[in-house]
Design a protein around this motif. Structure first.
Motif, short mmCIF file in Angstrom:
data_model
loop_
_atom_site.label_atom_id
_atom_site.label_comp_id
_atom_site.label_asym_id
_atom_site.label_seq_id
_atom_site.Cartn_x
_atom_site.Cartn_y
_atom_site.Cartn_z
N PRO A 170 0.84 -1.20 0.00
CA PRO A 170 0.00 0.00 0.00
C PRO A 170 0.88 1.26 0.00
O PRO A 170 1.82 1.37 0.78
N GLY A 171 0.61 2.15 -0.92
CA GLY A 171 1.42 3.36 -1.08
C GLY A 171 2.58 3.18 -2.05
O GLY A 171 3.18 4.16 -2.48
N GLY A 172 2.90 1.93 -2.40
CA GLY A 172 3.96 1.66 -3.36
C GLY A 172 3.49 1.99 -4.77
O GLY A 172 2.30 1.96 -5.06
N ARG A 173 4.43 2.27 -5.63
CA ARG A 173 4.10 2.67 -7.00
C ARG A 173 4.48 1.57 -7.99
O ARG A 173 5.31 0.71 -7.68
N TYR A 174 3.89 1.66 -9.17
CA TYR A 174 4.25 0.76 -10.26
C TYR A 174 4.33 1.57 -11.55
O TYR A 174 3.75 2.65 -11.67
N ARG A 175 5.04 1.01 -12.52
CA ARG A 175 5.15 1.62 -13.84
C ARG A 175 5.34 0.48 -14.85
O ARG A 175 6.27 -0.32 -14.72
N ILE A 176 4.46 0.43 -15.83
CA ILE A 176 4.48 -0.62 -16.85
C ILE A 176 4.74 0.02 -18.21
O ILE A 176 3.99 0.91 -18.63
N ALA A 177 5.79 -0.41 -18.88
CA ALA A 177 6.09 0.05 -20.24
C ALA A 177 5.31 -0.82 -21.21
O ALA A 177 5.39 -2.05 -21.14
N MET A 178 4.56 -0.19 -22.11
CA MET A 178 3.74 -0.91 -23.07
C MET A 178 4.16 -0.52 -24.49
O MET A 178 4.26 0.66 -24.79
N GLN A 179 4.41 -1.53 -25.31
CA GLN A 179 4.83 -1.30 -26.69
C GLN A 179 3.76 -1.85 -27.63
O GLN A 179 3.58 -3.07 -27.72
N PRO A 180 3.04 -0.97 -28.33
CA PRO A 180 2.06 -1.47 -29.30
C PRO A 180 2.77 -2.07 -30.52
O PRO A 180 3.95 -1.80 -30.74
N PRO A 181 2.06 -2.86 -31.32
CA PRO A 181 2.68 -3.45 -32.52
C PRO A 181 3.28 -2.39 -33.43
O PRO A 181 4.32 -2.61 -34.02
N VAL A 199 1.00 4.02 -15.14
CA VAL A 199 1.55 4.23 -13.81
C VAL A 199 0.43 4.29 -12.78
O VAL A 199 -0.73 4.52 -13.10
N GLY A 200 0.81 4.09 -11.54
CA GLY A 200 -0.17 4.20 -10.47
C GLY A 200 0.43 3.86 -9.13
O GLY A 200 1.65 3.67 -8.99
N GLU A 201 -0.46 3.77 -8.16
CA GLU A 201 -0.07 3.49 -6.78
C GLU A 201 -0.98 2.41 -6.22
O GLU A 201 -2.19 2.41 -6.47
N PHE A 202 -0.38 1.49 -5.48
CA PHE A 202 -1.16 0.43 -4.84
C PHE A 202 -1.93 1.02 -3.66
O PHE A 202 -1.37 1.70 -2.82
N VAL A 203 -3.22 0.73 -3.63
CA VAL A 203 -4.09 1.20 -2.56
C VAL A 203 -4.26 0.11 -1.51
O VAL A 203 -4.21 0.36 -0.32
N GLU A 204 -4.48 -1.12 -1.98
CA GLU A 204 -4.71 -2.26 -1.09
C GLU A 204 -3.99 -3.47 -1.66
O GLU A 204 -4.09 -3.76 -2.85
N VAL A 205 -3.27 -4.18 -0.79
CA VAL A 205 -2.61 -5.42 -1.18
C VAL A 205 -2.93 -6.45 -0.10
O VAL A 205 -2.40 -6.41 1.00
#
Length: 163
Positions: free
Chosen positions: A66-77, A85-91
């Motif tokens: 909770p409170g930790g962040r994530y970032r996902i790189a996405m490559q379209p074809p 991007v975002g932040e975890f609210v509940e784990v």
């Protein structure tokens, strides 16, 4: 709407409009909750199924707390790399995962939403996954996310059923 997909089991597809534009999807996966939760949360597993058909995931950064962040790189074809991007609210391991969801450099019709993933055991060898996301700014953005989640869940189902 509950749909019987034969060997793939029953799936519920619904969109609700209570309090805003929300997305609600439900899948029964042929894998224990522990396998599904790992696929939802471990970066190397997430990269195998995340994103619409044809997309690749070059990197996933995640501080799963909770409170930790994530970032996902996405490559379209075709096209430029972009980031979610975002932040975890509940784990709550094996039960529930909730996080904010926004695009870096969002489309003018985008807004930050909250995604909640809930897991429930069905007989120990299958798990029900319920996804709720909202509120969306437009019906078009809601439909785009529904399509992306549906294609991603198809890949997740294939991944966890072979684990």
């Amino acid at each position: 709407m509950l749909v019987n997909l034969g060997a793939f089991g029953w799936r519920r597809f619904a969109m609700t409009h209570v309090g805003g534009l929300r997305l609600h999807l439900q899948r029964v996966l042929r894998a224990p909750r522990s396998v599904v939760f790992r696929a939802l949360t471990e970066p190397q597993e997430l990269a195998k199924w995340w994103g619409p058909d044809g997309f690749t995931i070059p990197s996933v950064e995640s501080d799963l707390r909770p409170g930790g962040r994530y970032r996902i790189a996405m490559q379209p074809p075709e096209g430029d790399l972009f980031y979610l991007v975002g932040e975890f609210v509940e784990v709550d391991p094996l039960e529930r995962l909730s996080y904010t969801f926004r695009w870096e450099d969002p489309d003018p019709e985008d807004r930050e939403t909250v995604v909640t993933l809930s897991l429930r055991d069905i007989g120990g060898t299958r798990a029900e996954l319920v996804i709720s996301q909202g509120d969306f700014a437009t019906v078009g953005r809601q439909a785009l996310h529904e399509e992306g989640w549906t294609q991603s869940l198809n890949k997740l189902e294939e991944l966890v059923s072979s684990a």
